[in-house]
Design an enzyme around this catalytic site. Structure first.
Site, PDB file in Angstrom:
ATOM      1  CD  GLU A   1      -5.713 -16.162  22.828  1.00  0.00           C
ATOM      2  OE1 GLU A   1      -5.312 -15.021  23.105  1.00  0.00           O
ATOM      3  OE2 GLU A   1      -6.894 -16.395  22.448  1.00  0.00           O
TER       4      GLU A   1
ATOM      5  N   GLY B   1      -1.935 -14.278  19.116  1.00  0.00           N
ATOM      6  CA  GLY B   1      -1.838 -13.167  18.147  1.00  0.00           C
ATOM      7  C   GLY B   1      -3.120 -12.347  18.110  1.00  0.00           C
TER       8      GLY B   1
ATOM      9  CB  THR C   1      -8.609  -9.178  16.624  1.00  0.00           C
ATOM     10  OG1 THR C   1      -9.359  -9.564  17.767  1.00  0.00           O
ATOM     11  CG2 THR C   1      -9.538  -8.790  15.503  1.00  0.00           C
ATOM     12  CB  CYS C   2      -3.991  -7.534  14.845  1.00  0.00           C
ATOM     13  SG  CYS C   2      -3.001  -6.737  13.580  1.00  0.00           S
TER      14      CYS C   2
ATOM     15  CG  HIS D   1      10.409  15.398  -7.700  1.00  0.00           C
ATOM     16  ND1 HIS D   1       9.082  15.771  -7.839  1.00  0.00           N
ATOM     17  CD2 HIS D   1      10.838  14.997  -8.926  1.00  0.00           C
ATOM     18  CE1 HIS D   1       8.733  15.623  -9.113  1.00  0.00           C
ATOM     19  NE2 HIS D   1       9.782  15.150  -9.792  1.00  0.00           N
TER      20      HIS D   1
END
Ligand SMILES: Cc1cc2nc3c(=O)[nH]c(=O)nc-3n(C[C@H](O)[C@H](O)[C@H](O)COP(=O)(O)OP(=O)(O)OC[C@H]3O[C@@H](n4cnc5c(N)ncnc54)[C@H](O)[C@@H]3O)c2cc1C
Length: 495
Positions: free
Chosen positions: A45, A50, A52-53, A451
């Protein structure tokens, strides 16, 4: 002397069973599966674990959207029977909350990686120097399997004057702690629209400038129009059809010219956000050294199993151009892991397109748009229902928008749907799951939903399905048959 000579000799390559380039939405979970399978894994990395997100995309923007929604709802206190004093945003407070959500998420991924016995996280920029070799931080690593998950970044094209003008991208926007007086958002699509509405709610004047003739032009015209009306009602200015933009510094901050002819109309503002698309992080990866092909826009060429043109090298996530979302990146991981480790035959072409636009109300989408369905030439059934007819939306005081579904009249399969309305990002899953199960729409018509919910009206919507006459892609409600479509217009007109 001997020692010095040894120092100068290239270090022996470190061998792993697998190398993953990029600890994003596909890379990190893949490391977990490979680790569990007992493989030695190097995950590389260059920036933030982690991807972009977690750091500059979904997580921070949805956190900020939540702050903007809370502020907006509080300002509407009178609609709900309470009063408040003057309300204003505390942007450093929003930024602090956002930082915490990012950090918790990033630390969680880092801890999960650190807990994997066979996985080593290596920090640095990876670059291929052979089909199964990469260099990173002065080391050479080799593996028979390499997985590329390098993601994408904001596209910054060579527009006139842009590089002499200060501008922001999503990366800077999620860390802003000073409120722009007037934010100009260049790009009226998913990322731009979320920032536009959120900063308007925070208190900035906001102008969206879009090159196409309508916002979010991939969606049907009725969806574009409804979104424009929703934003307009909140005071966002929208300028479409800006075919040739140019930029210049201005005493207010920045000036954006809407076409390149002399005397063109100019919008001035304090800040400009560039949200005009994404570009894959493949230009500095040494792909040629690995024989990995990509298209003219830099997206890595993959087959239906996500294998690249080099055997033993896969590309996952945004960089393969087969998806642009966290859930598609994660699904890429699932496909590759299932095929490699479980002996499955999962294919990217089996994936159903689904996504959401997280403005308020959100737009939940699955499958074909109506325009795309028309282009298939299939006999179609269509129905729409305004959110004013959805009890839950009325009770919540959030009845903007509409839901729409398009189905194949012969197979009775749903082809696509859009729910622009409160809870639309969640309710769309009832349809998405039905489409995934490949069941006829009649099954959903006979469901007994709870509902009061938004999903409750989906069977009602399906009961309203009527043959859609063969026609060109719809240009707006005005051209629709009066039944059903006309009703849908009402709530927007009243805004
Ligand atoms: C503002 C914004 C909002 C978004 N909102 C949503 C949303 O609500 N929902 C959704 O589904 N999607 C959303 N997305 C899209 C989502 O963030 C991406 O689709 C997702 O992160 C892609 O994951 P990935 O694994 O392909 O890439 P990434 O998550 O970007 O990970 C790639 C990683 O690779 C690293 N890397 C790149 N090159 C190298 C190299 N040479 N060496 C080492 N490391 C390298 C990068 O630093 C990065 O950490 C949003 C995006 C943006 C910009």
């Amino acid at each position: 002397m001997t020692n010095g000579a040894q120092d100068l000799a290239p270090a022996a390559a470190r061998q792993f069973d697998a190398i993953i380039i990029g600890a994003g939405q596909a890379g990190a979970p893949l490391a977990g599966r490979l680790d569990a399978a007992g493989m030695s894994v190097a995950i590389i990395e260059r920036r933030l674990v982690g991807g972009t997100c977690v750091n500059t995309g979904c997580k921070p923007t949805k956190t900020m959207v939540a702050s903007a929604y809370a502020l907006h709802t509080a300002r509407r206190g009178r609609d709900y029977g309470f009063t408040t004093g003057e309300l204003s945003v505390d942007l450093p407070g929003v930024a602090e909350r956002t930082r915490k959500v990012i950090l918790d998420s990033r630390t969680g991924v880092e801890e999960r990686l650190a807990g994997m016995a066979n996985v080593q996280l290596i920090r640095g920029h990876a670059r291929f120097d052979g089909p199964h070799a990469v260099t990173v931080a002065g080391q050479r690593l080799t593996a028979p399997r390499i997985f590329i998950d390098v993601g994408a970044r904001a596209s910054v094209p060579d527009l006139p004057g842009l590089h002499e003008t200060p501008f922001l991208t999503n990366t800077e926007m999620v860390a802003l702690d000073v409120l722009p007086d007037h934010l100009i958002v260049v790009g009226g699509s998913y990322i731009g629209l979320e920032f536009a509405q959120m900063f308007r709610r925070f208190g900035s004047a906001v102008t969206i400038i879009e090159r196409a003739d309508r916002l979010i032009a991939r969606e049907d015209p009725d969806v574009s129009q409804a979104i424009r009306e929703i934003l307009k009602a909140e005071g966002v200015t929208v300028r479409t059809g800006a075919r040739c933009m140019s930029f210049a510094p201005h005493e207010e901050g920045v000036a954006v010219s809407l076409d390149c002819s002399e005397g063109a109309s100019v919008v001035t503002g304090s800040h400009v956000l560039l949200a005009i698309g994404r570009r894959p992080n493949t230009d500095d990866l040494g792909l040629a050294a690995a024989g990995v092909a990509c298209d003219e826009r830099g997206y890595i060429t993959v087959d239906d199993h996500l294998q690249t043109t080099t055997p033993g090298v896969w590309a996952l996530g945004d960089c393969n151009g087969r998806g642009a979302f966290t859930h598609t990146a994660y699904n890429d991981f699932e496909i590759v892991a299932a095929n490699l480790l479980d002996g499955d035959d999962r294919r990217v072409s089996d994936r159903l397109p689904g996504y959401a636009l997280f403005i308020d109300p959100p737009l939940g989408r699955v499958g074909l748009t109506e325009a795309e369905a028309v282009k298939t030439g299939r006999p179609l059934l269509c129905a729409t229902l305004p959110m004013t007819q959805v009890g839950r939306a009325v009770e919540k005081g959030e009845s903007n928008g509409f839901m729409k579904v398009v189905a194949d009249a012969e197979t009775r399969r749903i082809l696509g749907a859009a729910i622009l309305g409160t809870g639309g990002d969640e309710a769309i899953h009832g349809i998405l799951d039905m489409m995934s199960a490949d069941e006829p729409l009649d099954k959903l018509r006979w469901a007994v939903p709870i509902h009061p919910t938004v999903s409750e009206l989906i069977p009602t919507l399906l009961q309203d399905l009527a043959p859609a006459p063969a026609r060109e892609a719809p240009a707006g409600h005005a051209q629709r048959p009066a039944r059903g479509w006309k009703r849908t217009l009402e709530p927007w007109r009243s805004l």
